[in-house]
Motif scaffolding. Sequence first.
Motif, short mmCIF file in Angstrom:
data_model
loop_
_atom_site.label_atom_id
_atom_site.label_comp_id
_atom_site.label_asym_id
_atom_site.label_seq_id
_atom_site.Cartn_x
_atom_site.Cartn_y
_atom_site.Cartn_z
N PHE A 1 41.26 36.71 32.19
CA PHE A 1 41.94 36.05 31.07
C PHE A 1 41.27 36.35 29.73
O PHE A 1 41.80 35.97 28.69
CB PHE A 1 41.97 34.54 31.30
CG PHE A 1 42.67 34.16 32.57
CD1 PHE A 1 44.03 34.08 32.63
CD2 PHE A 1 41.93 33.90 33.72
CE1 PHE A 1 44.68 33.75 33.81
CE2 PHE A 1 42.56 33.57 34.91
CZ PHE A 1 43.95 33.49 34.95
N ALA A 2 40.12 37.01 29.76
CA ALA A 2 39.43 37.32 28.52
C ALA A 2 39.75 38.73 28.01
O ALA A 2 39.35 39.07 26.91
CB ALA A 2 37.92 37.18 28.71
N VAL A 3 40.44 39.51 28.81
CA VAL A 3 40.76 40.89 28.43
C VAL A 3 42.26 41.10 28.53
O VAL A 3 42.99 40.28 29.10
CB VAL A 3 40.01 41.90 29.33
CG1 VAL A 3 38.52 41.82 29.09
CG2 VAL A 3 40.32 41.65 30.80
N ARG A 4 42.71 42.23 28.00
CA ARG A 4 44.14 42.54 27.99
C ARG A 4 44.34 44.01 28.33
O ARG A 4 43.42 44.81 28.28
CB ARG A 4 44.77 42.23 26.64
CG ARG A 4 44.80 40.74 26.29
CD ARG A 4 45.43 40.52 24.93
NE ARG A 4 45.49 39.11 24.59
CZ ARG A 4 46.47 38.29 24.95
NH1 ARG A 4 47.46 38.74 25.69
NH2 ARG A 4 46.45 37.02 24.61
N ARG A 5 45.57 44.32 28.70
CA ARG A 5 46.02 45.68 28.94
C ARG A 5 45.12 46.41 29.94
O ARG A 5 44.96 45.96 31.07
CB ARG A 5 46.13 46.43 27.62
CG ARG A 5 47.14 45.80 26.65
CD ARG A 5 47.27 46.62 25.39
NE ARG A 5 48.26 46.04 24.49
CZ ARG A 5 48.00 45.09 23.60
NH1 ARG A 5 46.77 44.64 23.48
NH2 ARG A 5 48.96 44.61 22.84
N ALA A 6 44.52 47.53 29.53
CA ALA A 6 43.72 48.34 30.46
C ALA A 6 42.51 47.57 30.96
O ALA A 6 42.11 47.69 32.12
CB ALA A 6 43.29 49.63 29.77
N GLY A 7 41.89 46.76 30.08
CA GLY A 7 40.75 45.97 30.50
C GLY A 7 41.12 44.99 31.59
O GLY A 7 40.36 44.79 32.55
N ARG A 8 42.27 44.37 31.49
CA ARG A 8 42.71 43.42 32.51
C ARG A 8 42.97 44.14 33.82
O ARG A 8 42.65 43.63 34.90
CB ARG A 8 43.96 42.69 32.04
CG ARG A 8 44.55 41.75 33.07
CD ARG A 8 45.60 40.85 32.47
NE ARG A 8 45.01 39.89 31.53
CZ ARG A 8 45.70 38.92 30.93
NH1 ARG A 8 47.01 38.80 31.16
NH2 ARG A 8 45.11 38.08 30.11
N PHE A 9 43.53 45.34 33.75
CA PHE A 9 43.79 46.11 34.97
C PHE A 9 42.48 46.46 35.67
O PHE A 9 42.38 46.38 36.90
CB PHE A 9 44.57 47.37 34.61
CG PHE A 9 45.00 48.18 35.80
CD1 PHE A 9 46.15 47.85 36.50
CD2 PHE A 9 44.26 49.27 36.21
CE1 PHE A 9 46.54 48.58 37.59
CE2 PHE A 9 44.64 50.02 37.31
CZ PHE A 9 45.79 49.68 38.01
N MET A 10 41.48 46.83 34.91
CA MET A 10 40.19 47.19 35.50
C MET A 10 39.51 45.98 36.13
O MET A 10 38.95 46.07 37.23
CB MET A 10 39.30 47.81 34.43
CG MET A 10 39.78 49.16 33.91
SD MET A 10 38.76 49.78 32.55
CE MET A 10 37.17 49.93 33.37
N VAL A 11 39.55 44.85 35.44
CA VAL A 11 38.92 43.64 35.99
C VAL A 11 39.66 43.17 37.23
O VAL A 11 39.04 42.71 38.21
CB VAL A 11 38.88 42.54 34.92
CG1 VAL A 11 38.37 41.23 35.51
CG2 VAL A 11 37.99 42.96 33.76
N ALA A 12 40.99 43.30 37.22
CA ALA A 12 41.77 42.93 38.41
C ALA A 12 41.41 43.83 39.58
O ALA A 12 41.32 43.37 40.73
CB ALA A 12 43.26 43.02 38.10
N GLY A 13 41.18 45.12 39.30
CA GLY A 13 40.75 46.02 40.36
C GLY A 13 39.38 45.64 40.91
O GLY A 13 39.14 45.71 42.13
N LEU A 14 38.47 45.21 40.04
CA LEU A 14 37.17 44.75 40.48
C LEU A 14 37.29 43.52 41.36
O LEU A 14 36.58 43.38 42.37
CB LEU A 14 36.29 44.45 39.27
CG LEU A 14 34.89 43.89 39.56
CD1 LEU A 14 34.07 44.87 40.38
CD2 LEU A 14 34.17 43.54 38.25
N LEU A 15 38.20 42.63 41.01
CA LEU A 15 38.44 41.43 41.82
C LEU A 15 38.94 41.81 43.21
O LEU A 15 38.48 41.26 44.22
CB LEU A 15 39.45 40.53 41.10
CG LEU A 15 39.93 39.28 41.85
CD1 LEU A 15 38.76 38.38 42.23
CD2 LEU A 15 40.94 38.52 41.00
N ALA A 16 39.88 42.75 43.26
CA ALA A 16 40.40 43.18 44.56
C ALA A 16 39.32 43.87 45.39
O ALA A 16 39.20 43.63 46.60
CB ALA A 16 41.59 44.11 44.35
N LEU A 17 38.52 44.71 44.76
CA LEU A 17 37.45 45.39 45.49
C LEU A 17 36.40 44.41 45.99
O LEU A 17 35.83 44.59 47.08
CB LEU A 17 36.80 46.44 44.59
CG LEU A 17 37.66 47.68 44.26
CD1 LEU A 17 36.93 48.58 43.28
CD2 LEU A 17 37.99 48.45 45.54
#
Length: 214
Positions: free
Chosen positions: A87-103
């Motif tokens: 929730f602190a990032v947007r666009r590409a940053g949010r996608f990367m953090v979401a990928g880290l969460l999944a990993l």
Amino acid sequence: MEYVTAVPHPRSEAPGSARAGRMSLAVALLCGAVGAAVALLATRQRWSEGTATVAGGPFPLTARGSDVTGVPAALAIVGLAALVAVFAVRRAGRFMVAGLLALSGAGTVAAALLGASDSTALDEQAARASGDTSATVETLTHTAWPYVAAVGGALLLLAGLLALRYGRLWPGMSGRYERNGTPRPRRRAQAAVDPDRPEELWKALDRGEDPTGA
């Protein structure tokens, strides 16, 4: 004469997208928070137990999840931090953090399943207890807690997948201060204060303005 157009109306899709965003957000938050808590709790429980022969008799040995492997607990903390950072990032940053969460969730599942049959921690305890470096644990048994940790990791993985799929529809931490990214309209300049009207002078002072115009 009436004409029929095949162009879809954009307004009909907006309510569905907003509903999907709200639903996925609620599910991701619930799964992420519960998954991290379950994984952390499971690593503090007894994962395996057995015995070692010490002075001619059986000596009980137990190993907690943190003794077997520290990976699930570490990844659960990383996943929880990533869930908040989404929730602190947007666009590409949010996608990367979401990928880290999944990993993080996938790694938690893998580490927990590998630790479910690991006897290394008890073998080391057996060697220390018996004073024989070649000693190993006997009558080894495992509990269900490693699989509970795997369930927690699966919930983190689900939260990450939801963030990857629907994260673009979720609000950010500063979303309440923005309105669709458009700049806020400028305030109108205040009308000149008439010095002959005392009530206007007092109103200007209340607004923090200088009625003299200096």
